[in-house]
Design an enzyme around this catalytic site. Structure first.
Site, mmCIF file in Angstrom:
data_model
loop_
_atom_site.group_PDB
_atom_site.id
_atom_site.type_symbol
_atom_site.label_atom_id
_atom_site.label_comp_id
_atom_site.label_asym_id
_atom_site.label_seq_id
_atom_site.Cartn_x
_atom_site.Cartn_y
_atom_site.Cartn_z
ATOM 1 N N ASN A 85 61.051 55.098 45.005
ATOM 2 C CA ASN A 85 59.789 55.329 45.790
ATOM 3 C C ASN A 85 59.928 55.774 47.338
ATOM 4 O OD1 ASN A 85 59.586 53.855 43.275
ATOM 5 N ND2 ASN A 85 57.184 53.560 43.911
ATOM 6 N N VAL A 92 56.571 58.647 50.909
ATOM 7 C CA VAL A 92 56.716 57.096 50.168
ATOM 8 C C VAL A 92 55.664 57.250 49.211
ATOM 9 C CG1 VAL A 92 56.187 54.464 50.716
ATOM 10 C CG2 VAL A 92 56.972 56.208 52.462
ATOM 11 N N CYS A 93 55.893 56.757 48.034
ATOM 12 C CA CYS A 93 55.104 56.804 46.684
ATOM 13 C C CYS A 93 54.653 55.444 46.468
ATOM 14 C CB CYS A 93 56.197 57.411 45.397
ATOM 15 S SG CYS A 93 56.489 58.958 45.427
ATOM 16 N N LEU A 94 53.466 55.455 46.812
ATOM 17 C CA LEU A 94 52.572 54.200 46.421
ATOM 18 C C LEU A 94 51.027 54.418 45.795
ATOM 19 C CD1 LEU A 94 53.528 51.652 49.327
ATOM 20 C CD2 LEU A 94 53.759 51.246 47.045
#
Length: 457
Positions: A85, A92-94
């Site tokens: 992520n 930033v994968c959130l």
């Protein structure tokens, strides 16, 4: 951006800065709170342990209705993906950032969230099972999956040391590839704006280059000294499992430049860690020389530090710290020598301990470095004397002295893995009842030795 939004962002920044969470830090330039630099220290027990991971957080005009934009900066120049992520390119994968669509309700962004919750969410990605963060691998529990997760953790652990610790410190200290240190002109340090000579002339000139905003450089150095034993232990523990020169294992989801490629080189990392520690010690010693020169030319900074020293006696009396004595080393206001006398009926009873406090000419931007010069087995003191303590007012030297005493006297502290500076002492103190008794016996023995040594001398 509205003044109300600016006020909220400022409040969130202050909340983190004044909080007690040692694993996150934030900073911004006063002229614009919309652009924040954030630091997350890798969680204890994970392959990211005690690594320094930097992020930028940029707040838009629609905040807090919409989340800020977050970008990872500790990526080895865009070449290293530290997590499924956290991409090599900085993404930033959130779900709370709107960069990933969560499947469960409540995972999306809401205005009730803020900067601190974002940093905690990113930190939660830095787990012992980073392999499971990749979509499609969330329930990877089989034997082969466990093996792949272990291989993934192995290279994350190595690269955390290499990129998120060693590279950070080498840059902060201007250490070159051959181990030498670049001269100050090639690596300018902070300039004290209030460092004026007696005639009022300022040493900073308008022709000096504007320095890059690097708010965490001093934090890196202080925490490195705390965690040095851990870093070396990590190398000792894992170098035998990962032969030098062997390739990292490529994960199924890595590709297209968004990878973590490389080879294990633990022997080299160990040498670089030792060199960093040497350079920090040299830098600390240079503070004394630089500070004495400032005193001789009667700079205002030297006068201010000396004034704080002169006022310390009355402060210690008010605080009833009658078991502390402080003097200057060779009249240098930037080197304070503390003598701590163990209190009666404590485990340090009868002990006499010397603590050297080195003060930077750029205090408080650079914080003091403290070393317990008398051998002491203590959970707050590393094997080579580095003292782990927490000043409540970091810009007041008197509070540093007070908190040094509190750290030495601390006997039943709450467990916090981010403060482990002496792994052996920590393991005993928070171990079984028999371990605790062994810990306190060794503490008392440290105090007894100081009396024995004094009698012999």
């Amino acid at each position: 951006m509205s003044s109300q939004t600016i006020l909220r962002i400022s409040r969130e920044i202050t909340q983190i800065q004044q909080g007690s969470d040692l694993s996150i830090a934030v900073a911004c330039q006063e002229k614009d709170v919309r652009h924040v630099k954030a630091l997350i220290i890798g969680p204890h027990g994970s392959p990211y342990e005690y690594g320094f991971f930097e992020f930028t957080v940029n707040f838009g005009s629609e905040y807090p209705s919409k989340p800020p934009k977050v970008e990872a900066k500790t990526t080895n120049g865009g070449r290293t993906r530290f997590n499924p992520n956290i991409y090599a390119g900085g993404k930033v994968c959130l779900s709370i950032l709107g960069t990933w669509h969560g499947e469960r309700p409540g995972e999306e962004w809401s205005s009730a969230q803020g900067l601190e919750s974002i940093l905690w969410s990113i930190q939660s990605l830095m787990s012992n099972n980073p392999y499971e963060n990749e979509p499609g691998y969330e329930n990877a529990k089989g034997t082969e999956d466990k093996k792949m997760n272990d291989l993934y953790c192995a290279k994350i652990r190595h690269e955390t040391l290499r990129i998120a610790v060693i590279q950070k410190l080498e840059e902060a200290l201007a250490i070159q590839p051959d181990g030498s240190v670049a001269p100050p002109s090639a690596s300018p340090q902070w300039s004290s704006e209030d460092d004026e000579d007696a005639d009022g002339s300022n040493q900073v000139t308008e022709t000096q280059p504007k320095l890059k905003f690097e708010p965490f450089k001093d934090l890196y150095k202080r925490r490195f000294l705390w965690y040095f034993e851990h870093y070396m232990s990590t190398i000792e523990q894992h170098s035998s499992k990962n032969k030098d020169g062997s390739d990292f294992t490529k994960m199924p989801f890595e590709g297209g430049g968004n990878t973590m490629d490389g080879k294990f080189k633990y022997a080299d990392l160990g040498k670089r860690l030792v060199r960093i520690k040497e350079v920090i010690r040299e830098e600390t010693n240079n503070w004394a020389t630089e500070g004495l020169a400032m005193k001789n030319r009667e700079s205002s900074k030297a006068a201010s530090i000396h004034r704080q020293f002169e006022q310390l006696g009355d402060y210690l009396k008010r605080k009833k710290l009658h078991n502390m004595d402080v003097e200057l080393e060779n009249g240098n206001p930037f080197i304070w020598i503390l003598t701590y006398f163990g209190k009666p009926s404590t485990h340090l009873d009868g002990g006499i301990f010397k603590v050297k406090v080195s003060i930077s000419p750029r205090f408080p931007e650079e914080q003091p470095r403290c070393r317990v010069e008398t051998p002491l087995f203590h959970h707050r003191v590393s094997k080579d004397g580095v003292l782990c303590y927490f000043p409540k007012e970091s810009d007041m030297l008197r509070n540093h002295v007070e908190c040094i005493a509190e750290a030495l006297e601390e006997e039943s502290p709450p467990y916090d893995p981010r403060t482990i500076v002496h792994p052996e002492a920590t393991k005993l103190l928070w171990g079984s009842e028999a371990d605790k008794k062994k810990y306190y016996r060794q503490v008392r023995r440290s105090a007894q030795r100081t009396t024995e040594d004094a009698m012999e001398s």
